[in-house]
Design a protein around this motif. Structure first.
Motif, PDB file in Angstrom:
ATOM      1  N   ARG A 406       0.830  -1.213   0.000  1.00  0.00           N
ATOM      2  CA  ARG A 406       0.000   0.000   0.000  1.00  0.00           C
ATOM      3  C   ARG A 406       0.858   1.254   0.000  1.00  0.00           C
ATOM      4  O   ARG A 406       0.551   2.232  -0.685  1.00  0.00           O
ATOM      5  CB  ARG A 406      -0.929  -0.011   1.215  1.00  0.00           C
ATOM      6  CG  ARG A 406      -2.101  -0.969   1.085  1.00  0.00           C
ATOM      7  CD  ARG A 406      -3.144  -0.708   2.163  1.00  0.00           C
ATOM      8  NE  ARG A 406      -2.630  -1.026   3.487  1.00  0.00           N
ATOM      9  CZ  ARG A 406      -2.757  -2.215   4.062  1.00  0.00           C
ATOM     10  NH1 ARG A 406      -3.359  -3.202   3.426  1.00  0.00           N
ATOM     11  NH2 ARG A 406      -2.280  -2.429   5.278  1.00  0.00           N
ATOM     12  N   ARG A 407       1.961   1.219   0.759  1.00  0.00           N
ATOM     13  CA  ARG A 407       2.858   2.388   0.771  1.00  0.00           C
ATOM     14  C   ARG A 407       3.475   2.606  -0.598  1.00  0.00           C
ATOM     15  O   ARG A 407       3.570   3.745  -1.077  1.00  0.00           O
ATOM     16  CB  ARG A 407       3.958   2.187   1.822  1.00  0.00           C
ATOM     17  CG  ARG A 407       3.497   2.368   3.255  1.00  0.00           C
ATOM     18  CD  ARG A 407       4.677   2.535   4.185  1.00  0.00           C
ATOM     19  NE  ARG A 407       5.570   1.388   4.130  1.00  0.00           N
ATOM     20  CZ  ARG A 407       5.461   0.312   4.907  1.00  0.00           C
ATOM     21  NH1 ARG A 407       4.467   0.245   5.783  1.00  0.00           N
ATOM     22  NH2 ARG A 407       6.312  -0.688   4.807  1.00  0.00           N
ATOM     23  N   ASP A 408       3.904   1.524  -1.241  1.00  0.00           N
ATOM     24  CA  ASP A 408       4.499   1.648  -2.570  1.00  0.00           C
ATOM     25  C   ASP A 408       3.489   2.195  -3.572  1.00  0.00           C
ATOM     26  O   ASP A 408       3.822   3.019  -4.430  1.00  0.00           O
ATOM     27  CB  ASP A 408       5.012   0.285  -3.052  1.00  0.00           C
ATOM     28  CG  ASP A 408       6.202  -0.209  -2.240  1.00  0.00           C
ATOM     29  OD1 ASP A 408       6.813   0.638  -1.544  1.00  0.00           O
ATOM     30  OD2 ASP A 408       6.504  -1.408  -2.283  1.00  0.00           O
ATOM     31  N   ARG A 409       2.221   1.746  -3.444  1.00  0.00           N
ATOM     32  CA  ARG A 409       1.202   2.219  -4.365  1.00  0.00           C
ATOM     33  C   ARG A 409       0.943   3.711  -4.151  1.00  0.00           C
ATOM     34  O   ARG A 409       0.812   4.475  -5.099  1.00  0.00           O
ATOM     35  CB  ARG A 409      -0.083   1.423  -4.169  1.00  0.00           C
ATOM     36  CG  ARG A 409      -1.119   1.656  -5.255  1.00  0.00           C
ATOM     37  CD  ARG A 409      -2.368   0.833  -5.008  1.00  0.00           C
ATOM     38  NE  ARG A 409      -2.069  -0.598  -5.051  1.00  0.00           N
ATOM     39  CZ  ARG A 409      -2.292  -1.436  -4.070  1.00  0.00           C
ATOM     40  NH1 ARG A 409      -2.794  -0.994  -2.929  1.00  0.00           N
ATOM     41  NH2 ARG A 409      -2.005  -2.712  -4.184  1.00  0.00           N
ATOM     42  N   SER A 410       0.893   4.111  -2.862  1.00  0.00           N
ATOM     43  CA  SER A 410       0.678   5.523  -2.565  1.00  0.00           C
ATOM     44  C   SER A 410       1.854   6.365  -3.048  1.00  0.00           C
ATOM     45  O   SER A 410       1.675   7.451  -3.602  1.00  0.00           O
ATOM     46  CB  SER A 410       0.482   5.725  -1.060  1.00  0.00           C
ATOM     47  OG  SER A 410      -0.629   4.988  -0.601  1.00  0.00           O
ATOM     48  N   ALA A 411       3.076   5.855  -2.849  1.00  0.00           N
ATOM     49  CA  ALA A 411       4.252   6.583  -3.299  1.00  0.00           C
ATOM     50  C   ALA A 411       4.262   6.700  -4.813  1.00  0.00           C
ATOM     51  O   ALA A 411       4.627   7.744  -5.377  1.00  0.00           O
ATOM     52  CB  ALA A 411       5.522   5.877  -2.820  1.00  0.00           C
ATOM     53  N   GLY A 412       3.833   5.626  -5.493  1.00  0.00           N
ATOM     54  CA  GLY A 412       3.786   5.668  -6.955  1.00  0.00           C
ATOM     55  C   GLY A 412       2.808   6.698  -7.457  1.00  0.00           C
ATOM     56  O   GLY A 412       3.063   7.415  -8.424  1.00  0.00           O
ATOM     57  N   LEU A 413       1.667   6.823  -6.788  1.00  0.00           N
ATOM     58  CA  LEU A 413       0.675   7.808  -7.209  1.00  0.00           C
ATOM     59  C   LEU A 413       1.160   9.224  -6.952  1.00  0.00           C
ATOM     60  O   LEU A 413       0.975  10.122  -7.775  1.00  0.00           O
ATOM     61  CB  LEU A 413      -0.643   7.565  -6.457  1.00  0.00           C
ATOM     62  CG  LEU A 413      -1.425   6.306  -6.874  1.00  0.00           C
ATOM     63  CD1 LEU A 413      -2.608   6.102  -5.934  1.00  0.00           C
ATOM     64  CD2 LEU A 413      -1.911   6.441  -8.317  1.00  0.00           C
TER      65      LEU A 413
END
Length: 423
Positions: A406-413
């Motif tokens: 989830r953190r990686d997805r948020s960082a990607g966005l």
């Protein structure tokens, strides 16, 4: 001119066998690495459950189409009802996978009391279907409270044993109040003459006692008592006695007690390796009773062959394997006991159903979990699978992996390029 030296005879075969060994070893290593990943239990439970549910819907549509057309003038009538229960069960399973464990434990006693009351209402006001008084009419819908009781007693017993974790070496705490409570449930089920469900409940009881470390002598005594009780109950009912005495050779009484298991064997034998194809069953045209419920495994074997039946059995064992991994790795005693209880319930019922269809067990009216038609059975089973998936999500390594994702997805966005609107 240099001389060409030929390799010794058999060198090619040896090299090929070594290559095969290396390939197998590499494949096994890759499989072990995949299984050892933090989220493997979660994905195994999710994938196997989804595939079982999909196969079940397809087979309910196929197995019930003829009967639906004859009875309701609509080939899709039965599968529409099953889809309605799926539409209710999937959100319930999602909620069960997300609700905190402390809230699940708070529902254990109310759930057990509700199951007890519903079974009492069945004993007094129940509807008789196929000779068993195990249905309760709630307006236009008939429900089978014994199916709800299976989930209720697992959670209730797991909650009690988790509270008594440090006192389970004492026989009194091991037995009370779980054994008397489960005997009360089983007795109410037997009032409705549902011996099959009573045996599944007894299996859950024995499974829970085994998990909490009951002494072996207690199992010997329990199995003896249950065996004598089952034989006595069967002997007092001519229909059950006829089924038990003829199940090993259904063709001996082909036109009566052996009709259903014999046609189940016909269906399986005509399926071959890969089956006749979805929708191509001939036994569902009237020869095989309960083709979309208790004997759906026979239709599955006829249409999808041995490969299809082995796939379904493998999916159940995949669920059991992944769930037991979760139970063995958890530090929460409630999760451990509830997981083992659900595994005993679903896997034991599958084994009984398959045993009935292949005529190694007598026909006692047990559906195939997740696959057979029936909302009363499907809804609690989906909730149970949702709980297992939730337990797998909460494993420390799995929870950390999901949080990192989830953190990686948020960082990607947040790192996505922004466009200057002033240009």
């Amino acid at each position: 001119m240099p001389l060409k030296v030929r390799p010794p005879l058999g060198a090619g075969v040896v090299a090929a066998s070594q290559g095969v060994r290396h390939t197998v070893a590499g494949g096994w290593r890759a499989l072990r690495e995949a299984v050892d990943k933090p989220l493997s239990s979660y994905y195994l439970l999710l994938g196997a459950s989804a595939l079982l549910l999909t196969i079940g819907l397809i087979m309910v549509l196929s197995a019930s189409s003829v009967r639906s057309y004859i009875v309701y003038d609509d080939s899709y009538a039965v599968v529409k009802r099953q889809l309605m229960w799926v539409a209710l069960g999937l959100p319930a399973a999602w909620v069960a996978s997300r609700v905190p464990i402390r809230h699940v434990r708070r529902l254990a006693y109310p759930g057990f009391l509700v199951a007890l009351v519903l079974l009492g209402l069945v004993a007094r006001f129940g509807v008789v279907i196929n000779g068993n008084k195990n249905w309760l009419a709630l307006g236009p819908v008939n429900i089978q409270p014994a199916e709800i009781a299976k989930l209720a007693i697992v959670l209730w017993a797991a909650n009690i044993y988790a509270h008594k974790e440090r006192r389970l070496r004492e026989l009194h705490h091991l037995l009370v109040p779980v054994v008397p409570g489960l005997f009360a449930i089983i007795a109410l089920v037997l009032v409705g003459r549902d011996l099959g469900t009573a045996l599944v409940l007894a299996a859950i009881l024995l499974g829970m006692l085994w998990v909490v470390g009951a002494p072996l002598r207690l199992f010997g005594l329990s199995l003896s008592v249950l065996g004598v009780a089952a034989v006595a109950l069967a002997a007092t009912d001519p229909e059950r006695l006829n089924r038990i005495t003829h199940f090993t050779d259904p063709f001996k009484d082909y036109t009566d007690a052996g009709w259903q298991p014999a046609h189940g064997l016909y269906a399986l034998s005509s399926g071959g390796w890969f089956g006749q194809g979805i929708g191509a069953s001939t036994q569902k045209w009237g020869d095989l009773p309960e083709a979309h419920t208790d004997f759906i495994f026979a239709v599955l074997g006829e249409e999808l062959g041995l490969v299809g039946t082995l796939l379904v059995v493998a999916l159940f064992f995949t669920i059991a394997y992944a769930a037991i991994r979760v139970a063995l790795s958890t530090q929460d005693p409630f999760v451990r006991y509830a997981t083992f209880g659900i595994v005993v319930w679903l896997l034991g019922q599958m084994i009984i159903n398959v045993g009935m269809v292949i005529a190694v067990l007598p026909v006692i009216g047990i559906p195939l979990p997740i696959v057979s038609y029936g909302g009363s059975a499907l809804l609690p089973s989906l909730v149970a699978l949702g709980l297992l998936i939730g337990f797998a999500r909460r494993e420390p390594e799995a929870a950390a992996a999901l949080a990192a994702r989830r953190r990686d997805r948020s960082a990607g966005l947040s790192a996505a390029p922004s466009y200057d609107r002033s240009r």
